[in-house]
Write a protein that holds these residues in place. Structure first.
Motif, PDB file in Angstrom:
ATOM      1  N   LEU A  71       0.806  -1.381   0.053  1.00  0.00           N
ATOM      2  CA  LEU A  71      -0.153  -0.324  -0.023  1.00  0.00           C
ATOM      3  C   LEU A  71       1.162   1.091   0.051  1.00  0.00           C
ATOM      4  CD1 LEU A  71      -3.039  -0.711   2.673  1.00  0.00           C
ATOM      5  CD2 LEU A  71      -2.760   0.157   0.372  1.00  0.00           C
ATOM      6  N   HIS A  72       1.941   1.584   1.042  1.00  0.00           N
ATOM      7  CA  HIS A  72       3.044   2.585   0.974  1.00  0.00           C
ATOM      8  C   HIS A  72       3.469   2.655  -0.460  1.00  0.00           C
ATOM      9  CE1 HIS A  72       4.709   5.497   3.317  1.00  0.00           C
ATOM     10  NE2 HIS A  72       6.374   4.777   2.659  1.00  0.00           N
ATOM     11  N   GLN A  79      -8.786  -0.041  -0.621  1.00  0.00           N
ATOM     12  CA  GLN A  79      -9.950  -0.576  -1.324  1.00  0.00           C
ATOM     13  C   GLN A  79      -9.633  -0.446  -2.750  1.00  0.00           C
ATOM     14  OE1 GLN A  79     -13.406   1.802  -1.923  1.00  0.00           O
ATOM     15  NE2 GLN A  79     -14.407   0.645  -2.436  1.00  0.00           N
ATOM     16  N   SER A  80      -9.105  -0.169  -3.039  1.00  0.00           N
ATOM     17  CA  SER A  80      -8.215  -0.418  -4.625  1.00  0.00           C
ATOM     18  C   SER A  80      -7.171  -1.913  -4.580  1.00  0.00           C
ATOM     19  CB  SER A  80      -7.700   0.889  -4.935  1.00  0.00           C
ATOM     20  OG  SER A  80      -6.771   0.985  -4.274  1.00  0.00           O
ATOM     21  N   LEU A  81      -6.687  -2.079  -3.686  1.00  0.00           N
ATOM     22  CA  LEU A  81      -4.674  -2.519  -3.653  1.00  0.00           C
ATOM     23  C   LEU A  81      -6.181  -3.805  -3.625  1.00  0.00           C
ATOM     24  CD1 LEU A  81      -2.795  -4.188  -3.416  1.00  0.00           C
ATOM     25  CD2 LEU A  81      -2.251  -3.279  -1.786  1.00  0.00           C
ATOM     26  N   VAL A  84      -7.587  -5.472  -6.491  1.00  0.00           N
ATOM     27  CA  VAL A  84      -6.412  -6.023  -6.937  1.00  0.00           C
ATOM     28  C   VAL A  84      -6.113  -7.343  -6.479  1.00  0.00           C
ATOM     29  CG1 VAL A  84      -4.189  -5.493  -8.484  1.00  0.00           C
ATOM     30  CG2 VAL A  84      -6.054  -3.699  -8.465  1.00  0.00           C
ATOM     31  N   LEU A  85      -5.814  -7.165  -5.480  1.00  0.00           N
ATOM     32  CA  LEU A  85      -5.934  -8.377  -4.487  1.00  0.00           C
ATOM     33  C   LEU A  85      -6.336  -9.420  -5.069  1.00  0.00           C
ATOM     34  CD1 LEU A  85      -3.176  -7.178  -1.662  1.00  0.00           C
ATOM     35  CD2 LEU A  85      -2.186  -8.377  -3.998  1.00  0.00           C
ATOM     36  N   ARG A  86      -7.730  -9.661  -4.271  1.00  0.00           N
ATOM     37  CA  ARG A  86      -8.410 -10.552  -4.612  1.00  0.00           C
ATOM     38  C   ARG A  86      -8.730 -11.031  -5.649  1.00  0.00           C
ATOM     39  NH1 ARG A  86     -11.839  -7.454  -1.692  1.00  0.00           N
ATOM     40  NH2 ARG A  86     -12.546  -6.224  -2.792  1.00  0.00           N
ATOM     41  N   THR A  87      -8.594 -10.589  -7.077  1.00  0.00           N
ATOM     42  CA  THR A  87      -8.096 -11.048  -7.996  1.00  0.00           C
ATOM     43  C   THR A  87      -7.390 -11.894  -9.082  1.00  0.00           C
ATOM     44  OG1 THR A  87      -9.627  -9.372  -8.965  1.00  0.00           O
ATOM     45  CG2 THR A  87      -8.610 -10.106 -10.864  1.00  0.00           C
TER      46      THR A  87
END
Length: 168
Positions: A71-72, A79-81, A84-87
């Motif tokens: 994130l950093h 939320q956006s990360l 992406v990570l879930r996908t």
């Protein structure tokens, strides 16, 4: 090149006109478009975007990095990360492991399939960069790196330098 030194044509780098700066900005836009076009074509096959590419790149660069560290580095919202990570996790490209010391942390690793995609994406960009660097020459490459670093905010430069130290 030294600050204030003249470039071919006698123009001083300290006194660039708005028109010269506009042209440089436009060159940056077109160069970025070229730089991302090859990976974009590859990512289309997976219905992924550039956010997926950036996550894959930095997870590959620092295996075991935490979600918070990513994130950093990326400077995106949680939320956006997470989207992406879930996908990437559902598609079997990224593995999330619970931290050994802190069970609240999630450590990220590329799977074998994730490594293959990262290699394909990176090779496309390395090919383009290699050709551009060869065409420009070593002095231009060093100057390009200086310009890029000078454009970074201090925190971004610190992160970049820290990442570079890890690779040496």
């Amino acid at each position: 090149m030294v600050e204030g030194a003249s470039v071919p044509g006698g123009e001083s780098l300290l006194f660039l006109t708005d028109e010269q700066l506009r042209k440089a900005i436009e060159a940056m836009f077109f160069a970025y478009r070229g730089f991302t076009s090859d990976p974009d074509r590859i990512l289309e096959n997976y219905a992924y975007g550039r956010a997926h590419h950036r996550a894959i790149h930095f997870i590959h660069r620092s295996p075991g990095t935490t979600v918070n560290n990513l994130l950093h580095i990326l400077g995106v919202t949680k939320q956006s990360l997470n989207r992406v990570l879930r996908t990437l996790i559902a598609d079997g490209l990224v593995e999330s492991r619970v931290g050994e010391r802190d069970k609240r942390e999630r450590h990220l690793f590329l799977t074998d399939e994730g490594e293959k995609l990262e290699a394909e994406l990176s090779e496309a960009q390395r090919t383009r960069m290699r050709a551009a660097f060869r065409a420009a020459g070593p002095d231009s490459v060093a100057g390009f790196k200086q310009v890029l670093e000078a454009m970074m905010d201090p925190e971004q430069r610190r992160q970049y330098k820290s990442l570079m130290e890890k690779s040496t």
